[in-house]
Motif scaffolding. Sequence first.
Motif, PDB file in Angstrom:
ATOM      1  N   ARG A 242       0.861  -1.189   0.000  1.00 53.49           N
ATOM      2  CA  ARG A 242       0.000   0.000   0.000  1.00 53.49           C
ATOM      3  C   ARG A 242       0.896   1.238   0.000  1.00 53.49           C
ATOM      4  O   ARG A 242       2.074   1.152   0.353  1.00 53.49           O
ATOM      5  CB  ARG A 242      -0.908  -0.028   1.231  1.00 53.49           C
ATOM      6  CG  ARG A 242      -2.093  -1.006   1.068  1.00 53.49           C
ATOM      7  CD  ARG A 242      -2.817  -1.236   2.379  1.00 53.49           C
ATOM      8  NE  ARG A 242      -1.971  -1.961   3.329  1.00 53.49           N
ATOM      9  CZ  ARG A 242      -1.510  -1.455   4.454  1.00 53.49           C
ATOM     10  NH1 ARG A 242      -1.796  -0.224   4.808  1.00 53.49           N
ATOM     11  NH2 ARG A 242      -0.760  -2.185   5.252  1.00 53.49           N
ATOM     12  N   PRO A 243       0.340   2.413  -0.381  1.00 52.27           N
ATOM     13  CA  PRO A 243       1.186   3.613  -0.503  1.00 52.27           C
ATOM     14  C   PRO A 243       2.008   3.895   0.761  1.00 52.27           C
ATOM     15  O   PRO A 243       3.203   4.194   0.668  1.00 52.27           O
ATOM     16  CB  PRO A 243       0.176   4.728  -0.769  1.00 52.27           C
ATOM     17  CG  PRO A 243      -1.000   4.058  -1.376  1.00 52.27           C
ATOM     18  CD  PRO A 243      -1.047   2.672  -0.813  1.00 52.27           C
ATOM     19  N   ALA A 244       1.363   3.800   1.935  1.00 48.95           N
ATOM     20  CA  ALA A 244       2.101   4.112   3.161  1.00 48.95           C
ATOM     21  C   ALA A 244       3.213   3.098   3.397  1.00 48.95           C
ATOM     22  O   ALA A 244       4.299   3.432   3.881  1.00 48.95           O
ATOM     23  CB  ALA A 244       1.146   4.131   4.358  1.00 48.95           C
ATOM     24  N   GLU A 245       2.937   1.842   3.013  1.00 52.96           N
ATOM     25  CA  GLU A 245       3.943   0.795   3.208  1.00 52.96           C
ATOM     26  C   GLU A 245       5.212   1.065   2.403  1.00 52.96           C
ATOM     27  O   GLU A 245       6.307   0.716   2.822  1.00 52.96           O
ATOM     28  CB  GLU A 245       3.365  -0.557   2.758  1.00 52.96           C
ATOM     29  CG  GLU A 245       2.747  -1.373   3.867  1.00 52.96           C
ATOM     30  CD  GLU A 245       2.312  -2.728   3.331  1.00 52.96           C
ATOM     31  OE1 GLU A 245       2.829  -3.735   3.816  1.00 52.96           O
ATOM     32  OE2 GLU A 245       1.465  -2.763   2.410  1.00 52.96           O
TER      33      GLU A 245
ATOM     34  N   HIS B 196       6.632   3.784   1.922  1.00 50.88           N
ATOM     35  CA  HIS B 196       7.513   4.686   2.674  1.00 50.88           C
ATOM     36  C   HIS B 196       8.277   3.938   3.749  1.00 50.88           C
ATOM     37  O   HIS B 196       9.473   4.117   3.929  1.00 50.88           O
ATOM     38  CB  HIS B 196       6.686   5.821   3.289  1.00 50.88           C
ATOM     39  CG  HIS B 196       6.317   6.842   2.274  1.00 50.88           C
ATOM     40  ND1 HIS B 196       6.977   8.017   2.141  1.00 50.88           N
ATOM     41  CD2 HIS B 196       5.373   6.809   1.302  1.00 50.88           C
ATOM     42  CE1 HIS B 196       6.454   8.692   1.129  1.00 50.88           C
ATOM     43  NE2 HIS B 196       5.475   7.975   0.614  1.00 50.88           N
ATOM     44  N   ARG B 197       7.553   3.081   4.467  1.00 47.68           N
ATOM     45  CA  ARG B 197       8.214   2.307   5.521  1.00 47.68           C
ATOM     46  C   ARG B 197       9.282   1.392   4.920  1.00 47.68           C
ATOM     47  O   ARG B 197      10.429   1.355   5.366  1.00 47.68           O
ATOM     48  CB  ARG B 197       7.180   1.479   6.292  1.00 47.68           C
ATOM     49  CG  ARG B 197       7.776   0.651   7.414  1.00 47.68           C
ATOM     50  CD  ARG B 197       6.711  -0.029   8.263  1.00 47.68           C
ATOM     51  NE  ARG B 197       5.767  -0.830   7.488  1.00 47.68           N
ATOM     52  CZ  ARG B 197       6.031  -2.034   6.977  1.00 47.68           C
ATOM     53  NH1 ARG B 197       7.225  -2.569   7.150  1.00 47.68           N
ATOM     54  NH2 ARG B 197       5.121  -2.702   6.306  1.00 47.68           N
TER      55      ARG B 197
ATOM     56  N   ARG C 185      12.458   3.115   3.762  1.00 46.88           N
ATOM     57  CA  ARG C 185      13.362   3.435   4.881  1.00 46.88           C
ATOM     58  C   ARG C 185      14.100   2.188   5.353  1.00 46.88           C
ATOM     59  O   ARG C 185      15.291   2.219   5.634  1.00 46.88           O
ATOM     60  CB  ARG C 185      12.562   4.031   6.052  1.00 46.88           C
ATOM     61  CG  ARG C 185      12.390   5.532   5.955  1.00 46.88           C
ATOM     62  CD  ARG C 185      11.898   6.103   7.281  1.00 46.88           C
ATOM     63  NE  ARG C 185      10.652   5.471   7.712  1.00 46.88           N
ATOM     64  CZ  ARG C 185       9.442   5.894   7.353  1.00 46.88           C
ATOM     65  NH1 ARG C 185       9.308   6.939   6.558  1.00 46.88           N
ATOM     66  NH2 ARG C 185       8.365   5.282   7.775  1.00 46.88           N
TER      67      ARG C 185
ATOM     68  N   ASP D 108       3.997   4.910   9.117  1.00 47.63           N
ATOM     69  CA  ASP D 108       4.639   4.467   7.871  1.00 47.63           C
ATOM     70  C   ASP D 108       5.163   5.652   7.065  1.00 47.63           C
ATOM     71  O   ASP D 108       6.278   5.633   6.566  1.00 47.63           O
ATOM     72  CB  ASP D 108       3.644   3.668   7.013  1.00 47.63           C
ATOM     73  CG  ASP D 108       3.424   2.261   7.556  1.00 47.63           C
ATOM     74  OD1 ASP D 108       4.212   1.844   8.421  1.00 47.63           O
ATOM     75  OD2 ASP D 108       2.470   1.592   7.112  1.00 47.63           O
TER      76      ASP D 108
ATOM     77  N   ALA E 262      -2.296   7.939   0.956  1.00 46.58           N
ATOM     78  CA  ALA E 262      -2.148   6.734   1.771  1.00 46.58           C
ATOM     79  C   ALA E 262      -3.411   6.524   2.605  1.00 46.58           C
ATOM     80  O   ALA E 262      -3.885   5.396   2.769  1.00 46.58           O
ATOM     81  CB  ALA E 262      -0.921   6.859   2.665  1.00 46.58           C
TER      82      ALA E 262
END
Lengths: 600, 80
Positions: free
Chosen positions: A9-12, A14-15, A18, B13, B45
């Motif tokens: 998913r989009p937020a994932e 980013h994680r 990193r 996240d 997100a």
Amino acid sequence: MLTIPLDPRPAEYHRLAREIAVLERSSLEPLRVAMLSSFTLDFLRPVMIVEGARVGFGVDLFLGDFGQLEQPILDSNSTLHGSPRDVLVLAFQPTDIAPGAFDRFYDTRGASLDTLCAELANRLLHSARAFRDRTGRPVLVANFATPATLPLGPFDASDPTGLTHRLAAHNAELAERVYTEPDVYIWDYAGLVREAGSSNWSDPRLQLLARVVVAPESQPAMARHLVRTIAALRRPPAKCLVLDLDNTLWGGVVGDGGLQGLQLGDDWPGSAYKAFQRAVLGLRDRGILLALASKNDEAVASEVFRSHPEMLIGWDDLAAIRINWEPKSINLRAIAAELNIGTDTLVLFDDNPVERAEVRAGLPEASVIEVPSDPTGYRNALFASSYFDQLGLSSEDRDRSEMYRVERTRTILQQEAPSVQDFLDSLEMEAEAGPAGSETLGRIAQLVGKTNQFNLTTRRHSPADLKRMAEADDTDVVWMRLRDRFGDQGLIAVGILERQEEDAHLDTLLMSCRVMNRHVEHAMISYLRERGAAMGCHRLIGEYRPTAKNHMVGDLFAEMGFAAHGRSDDGTLWEISLTEVSAWPAHIRRIDDSEGEPTI
Amino acid sequence: MSADKRLRQVFADVFGIEGDSVKDDDSPDTIDGWDSVAHLTLVFALEAEFTIRFEAQHIPELVSFRAIRERVTEKEQAAG
């Protein structure tokens, strides 16, 4: 090892980006990508890092200020030139430069779009050349995507001079211009948008709020496509597809049920296997070799090729055949040896997970396609695999399968000839040699980039460097083409001479493996001695730099009459005088020694 | 997972921070890296996480954890 989910998913993203930066950096192949674009790409950064890591790249993404093209490339103090880049991507779309380019198409009946695209293509080519010449690094140029919303809607393609067809023509012209430009390639952005679905490609909210053209949900597809394209620049394409038989080329086991029991034909379930065979032949058409590795009885298996009316792949389409009960990894090794190619250029397609695992373990350098359990998915699995990706197809690639087939006939001839000399004479070889020019540099770069075995120095000059060396006064890039009674072998040898006072140093000498054992190297050395003498040199200095793969040419210079000349940093040096005329081998007719381009 | 937890997970996240440490008043002024690019990343997100869609006019207004939670709750309730 970090596990990257199939569809984060989009937020994932980013994680994961990193975590990759912290955990995985050292295990990944560094890839420094610079992008200049007509639209905002900041959102792509984490997605590129994650999708790059998925296939083994540690991506470092530099993004220029959007809209800037010439300035960062031409200004030596720009941040673009602030650190080394491995590749530059230029992504410029007509509508970002003139917002009305598509929606107001009929204002000038396309005339203004034509001008816009032609000017943009000029700017892109000019910039790509400038970056390549300056850095020696390749450039990818995005072509122009067709919008989801067309001036005539569902009838746009009905107008033969409408937007749909004009854009296609401009993309063809861009491809034409890029094709002849060394180290510049098309990034098929238009194809990517089409494949992903142009109606979902952009989000008008993002576009109008922040000039973000690529919607968040489209960014993973874009990153995967771009990474795959860049990977094709870095990783040479595989050469041979090794196929299993039972439940791969047909359904069922021929040894159990005979011909009648096999599933193969136009109706399901045989249609899945026939569709797969078509896709396999498509690879053959563009020069990929086909081979068989099957645990079967050869007589029974070959009968299917001869007698089954629905078989599309013919026995003659196969460059090498190993049907026996040996482990597949051993058969793959034998296939590579027979075809004179590296085991790392083989790709296995086998329905049996146990066989795939055996090859992965026994021959880890070979590639193995993950085959779905449902045969209707075979065709797409073959298309989805990137092992055969190739940025440009040369005419030699298209003809390669035919040449290997002829080679088998030639081998038979050799076995029948009373002596080696008789055999060589019977080939009726004709060689043509000359200096490199725009017509030949593409193939020369390909040979320099991938030849491993008959390669004395294995120096991987970039296409841009080769072009420079071909044009410079103190270096000479030359080629040799070969024809024989079976047909044209194409451009098969490359030499690069570098003048150092009275000596001509042989920076590069390589030959395609398919013409080995035919004494063509005698002709090539003879030609190089001529060229060296023409440069005003008195001696030709050869160099042999040993690698894991080029042992076969370890004694070449001694065999060619060179005398030992000490050592270089990483090899041995050899010398031969240029004052006496060297003999051209009698069994090869020299048909041309023109200064111009060969006739292709 | 509760809506509050999922919301905090998206923040964690996107910004690389502890989800539980996010306070109602947190905003671009208090969270490192919450710039204009990260803002749009965050918004999309959230849309993906909650299967909702913000109107363009609301996007620039979602500049605190509280404002986001209220808008997400409203959207989720509207979706039933």
